[in-house]
Design a protein around this motif. Structure first.
Motif, PDB file in Angstrom:
ATOM      1  N   MET A  66       0.861  -1.191   0.000  1.00 26.96           N
ATOM      2  CA  MET A  66       0.000   0.000   0.000  1.00 26.96           C
ATOM      3  C   MET A  66       0.891   1.233   0.000  1.00 26.96           C
ATOM      4  N   LEU A  67       0.698   2.067  -1.015  1.00 19.89           N
ATOM      5  CA  LEU A  67       1.494   3.295  -1.129  1.00 19.89           C
ATOM      6  C   LEU A  67       0.591   4.512  -0.950  1.00 19.89           C
ATOM      7  N   ARG A  68       1.185   5.614  -0.570  1.00 22.94           N
ATOM      8  CA  ARG A  68       0.468   6.882  -0.538  1.00 22.94           C
ATOM      9  C   ARG A  68       1.190   7.842  -1.463  1.00 22.94           C
ATOM     10  N   MET A  69       0.534   8.212  -2.551  1.00 25.36           N
ATOM     11  CA  MET A  69       1.167   9.097  -3.532  1.00 25.36           C
ATOM     12  C   MET A  69       0.328  10.364  -3.662  1.00 25.36           C
ATOM     13  N   SER A  70       0.912  11.361  -4.290  1.00 26.00           N
ATOM     14  CA  SER A  70       0.235  12.639  -4.410  1.00 26.00           C
ATOM     15  C   SER A  70       0.157  13.017  -5.889  1.00 26.00           C
ATOM     16  N   LEU A  71      -1.054  13.272  -6.382  1.00 25.87           N
ATOM     17  CA  LEU A  71      -1.200  13.662  -7.787  1.00 25.87           C
ATOM     18  C   LEU A  71      -0.600  15.050  -8.008  1.00 25.87           C
ATOM     19  N   SER A  72      -0.071  15.304  -9.201  1.00 25.57           N
ATOM     20  CA  SER A  72       0.530  16.619  -9.429  1.00 25.57           C
ATOM     21  C   SER A  72      -0.530  17.725  -9.499  1.00 25.57           C
ATOM     22  N   GLU A  73      -1.795  17.366  -9.803  1.00 26.75           N
ATOM     23  CA  GLU A  73      -2.882  18.339  -9.648  1.00 26.75           C
ATOM     24  C   GLU A  73      -4.153  17.587  -9.265  1.00 26.75           C
ATOM     25  N   PRO A  74      -5.079  18.246  -8.521  1.00 28.00           N
ATOM     26  CA  PRO A  74      -6.306  17.544  -8.110  1.00 28.00           C
ATOM     27  C   PRO A  74      -7.117  17.119  -9.341  1.00 28.00           C
ATOM     28  N   GLU A  82       4.599  13.699  -9.548  1.00 24.20           N
ATOM     29  CA  GLU A  82       5.894  14.364  -9.601  1.00 24.20           C
ATOM     30  C   GLU A  82       6.991  13.321  -9.799  1.00 24.20           C
ATOM     31  N   ARG A  83       6.879  12.215  -9.046  1.00 24.53           N
ATOM     32  CA  ARG A  83       7.810  11.117  -9.262  1.00 24.53           C
ATOM     33  C   ARG A  83       7.021   9.806  -9.294  1.00 24.53           C
ATOM     34  N   ASP A  84       7.106   9.114 -10.407  1.00 24.53           N
ATOM     35  CA  ASP A  84       6.401   7.836 -10.546  1.00 24.53           C
ATOM     36  C   ASP A  84       7.243   6.739  -9.880  1.00 24.53           C
ATOM     37  N   ARG A  92       9.974   2.905  -1.621  1.00 24.97           N
ATOM     38  CA  ARG A  92      10.213   3.061  -0.165  1.00 24.97           C
ATOM     39  C   ARG A  92       9.664   4.390   0.341  1.00 24.97           C
ATOM     40  N   LYS A  93       9.849   5.409  -0.475  1.00 21.81           N
ATOM     41  CA  LYS A  93       9.404   6.745  -0.088  1.00 21.81           C
ATOM     42  C   LYS A  93       7.875   6.793   0.107  1.00 21.81           C
ATOM     43  N   TYR A  94       7.146   6.070  -0.756  1.00 18.14           N
ATOM     44  CA  TYR A  94       5.677   6.146  -0.711  1.00 18.14           C
ATOM     45  C   TYR A  94       5.039   5.050   0.135  1.00 18.14           C
ATOM     46  N   LEU A  95       5.835   4.081   0.583  1.00 15.04           N
ATOM     47  CA  LEU A  95       5.266   2.885   1.220  1.00 15.04           C
ATOM     48  C   LEU A  95       4.570   3.186   2.546  1.00 15.04           C
ATOM     49  N   VAL A  96       3.339   2.703   2.681  1.00 17.63           N
ATOM     50  CA  VAL A  96       2.602   2.815   3.949  1.00 17.63           C
ATOM     51  C   VAL A  96       2.700   1.484   4.693  1.00 17.63           C
TER      52      VAL A  96
END
Ligand code: OSB
Ligand code: MG
Length: 369
Positions: free
Chosen positions: A10-18, A325-327, A358-362
């Motif tokens: 399970m990752l938590r990522m952020s879209l570059s725009e809503p 921003e980073r895939d 690793r950066k996005y891993l929950v």
């Protein structure tokens, strides 16, 4: 193919725009990945297309985890000689939960293609070296903001623009876009926001030379779409309504659609997607590959599917930078002359960017085995 283990990430990522549709807005997005590993250590990756809430579909990521852990993974693990093509049927005791099934099934196809050393697209019967890349743009605060974003996406080279519509954000918006961009390939997606009472509004869209109107009416209503189709010149494309080949056959017989937005997650993976592809080819229905704001793992799978011969419109498969921003894949998906080039490496053809993962891993867990 003998599996050693199945892991969920399970990752938590952020879209570059809503991204706003008729059912809400997303900015931060959880991503659920499936990793399968066979005895020799080779791996395969899949992505569960479900969202966090039951808005597009009744499926959610939390429930997908539950169904995978409790029912689906064991069905696959206990069959020693299971091939990817057999996996969908092996899970048929479980009704529904197509997105959970697809996440696992598609990981198995990736693994099997890697084991044979072939790119997944060839393994599926794909015939294209590049696929047409369209972009889906959400509802914006103002029409002028939308116009400026469309301009930017056209400058980037996207092959087609799709905008989201809903009551109150439809004819005027399309009219304004056409004034600015008279000839671009343009289509609209309502995500089931209208009813037959709105037939006069929808009929006005006929003036704007749209490639198609996607899912104007209720997500289960094939009959009303058939009534609407008889009144409109613009072709109707169904997304939410087509959860299986059964739905597609009924829609075809009723005349509810001319074009299918095929999302492998929505129908249960590659096996049912290939069946739907073949039906469209025989019946002469239009076909393209839709998306669910997937990470690069899910999008790389969509690229493979979009190489199939009947796919005849630009797809909702944009470059990595349009979403993130980073895939999490290496290399990221890039746009070249309005297309995404298909990779010739085994499986989905990309590697996981471990540092980004690793950066996005929950959380991560192993199931069964
Ligand atoms: O209806 O096609 C849709 C995203 C999430 C849920 C449903 C839809 C969409 C999109 C985005 O339109 C397509 C993409 O991934 O680029
Ligand atoms: Mg849609």
């Amino acid at each position: 193919m003998e599996l050693r283990k199945v892991e969920l990430y399970m990752l938590r990522m952020s879209l570059s725009e809503p991204f706003e549709t008729s059912f809400g807005s997303v900015k931060d997005r959880s991503v659920l990945l499936v990793r399968v590993e066979e005895r020799g250590g080779e791996e395969g990756w899949g992505e569960v297309a479900a969202g966090e809430g039951p808005w597009y579909s009744y499926e959610t990521q939390e429930i997908a985890v539950l169904v995978l852990e409790k029912y689906l993974i064991s069905e696959v693990l206990r069959r020693k000689e299971l091939s990817a093509r057999e996996a969908y049927d092996a899970m048929s005791r479980v009704r529904g939960y197509k997105m959970a099934k697809a996440g696992l099934e598609m990981a198995l196809w990736d693994l099997e293609a890697r084991l044979t050393g072939k790119p997944l697209y060839k393994y599926l019967g794909g015939v294209r070296r590049r696929i047409l890349s369209g972009v889906s743009i959400g509802i914006k605060k103002t029409v002028e903001r939308l116009i400026s974003i469309i301009g930017k996406r056209l400058d980037e080279g996207y092959s087609r623009i799709k905008i989201k519509i809903k009551p109150g954000w439809d004819v005027k918006v399309v009219e304004r876009i056409r004034r600015e961009f008279p000839d671009i390939p343009l289509q609209v997606d309502a995500n089931a926001a209208y009813t037959l009472k709105d037939i006069h509004v929808l009929a006005r869209l006929d003036e704007y030379n749209l490639l198609m109107i996607e899912q104007p009416l209720h997500y289960d209503d094939l009959a009303d779409h058939a009534v609407l189709a008889r009144k409109l010149r613009t072709p109707i494309c169904l997304d939410e309504s087509i959860k299986s080949l059964h739905d597609l056959k009924a829609s075809y017989l009723l005349g509810s659609l001319e074009i299918v937005n095929l999302k492998p997650g929505r129908v249960g993976g590659y096996k049912p997607s290939l069946d739907i592809h073949d039906f469209c080819a025989k019946a002469g229905l239009g076909l393209w590959i839709g998306g669910m704001l997937e990470s690069g793992v899910g999008k790389s799978h969509l690229v493979a599917l979009a190489t199939l011969p009947q796919v005849g419109y630009p797809n909702d498969i944009s470059a990595s930078s349009r979403y993130w921003e980073r895939d999490i894949i290496e290399p990221p998906l890039e746009l070249v002359d309005g297309c995404i080039e298909v990779r010739e490496q085994p499986g989905i053809g990309v590697e996981i960017d471990e540092e980004a993962l690793r950066k996005y891993l929950v959380w991560k867990k192993e199931v069964g085995g």
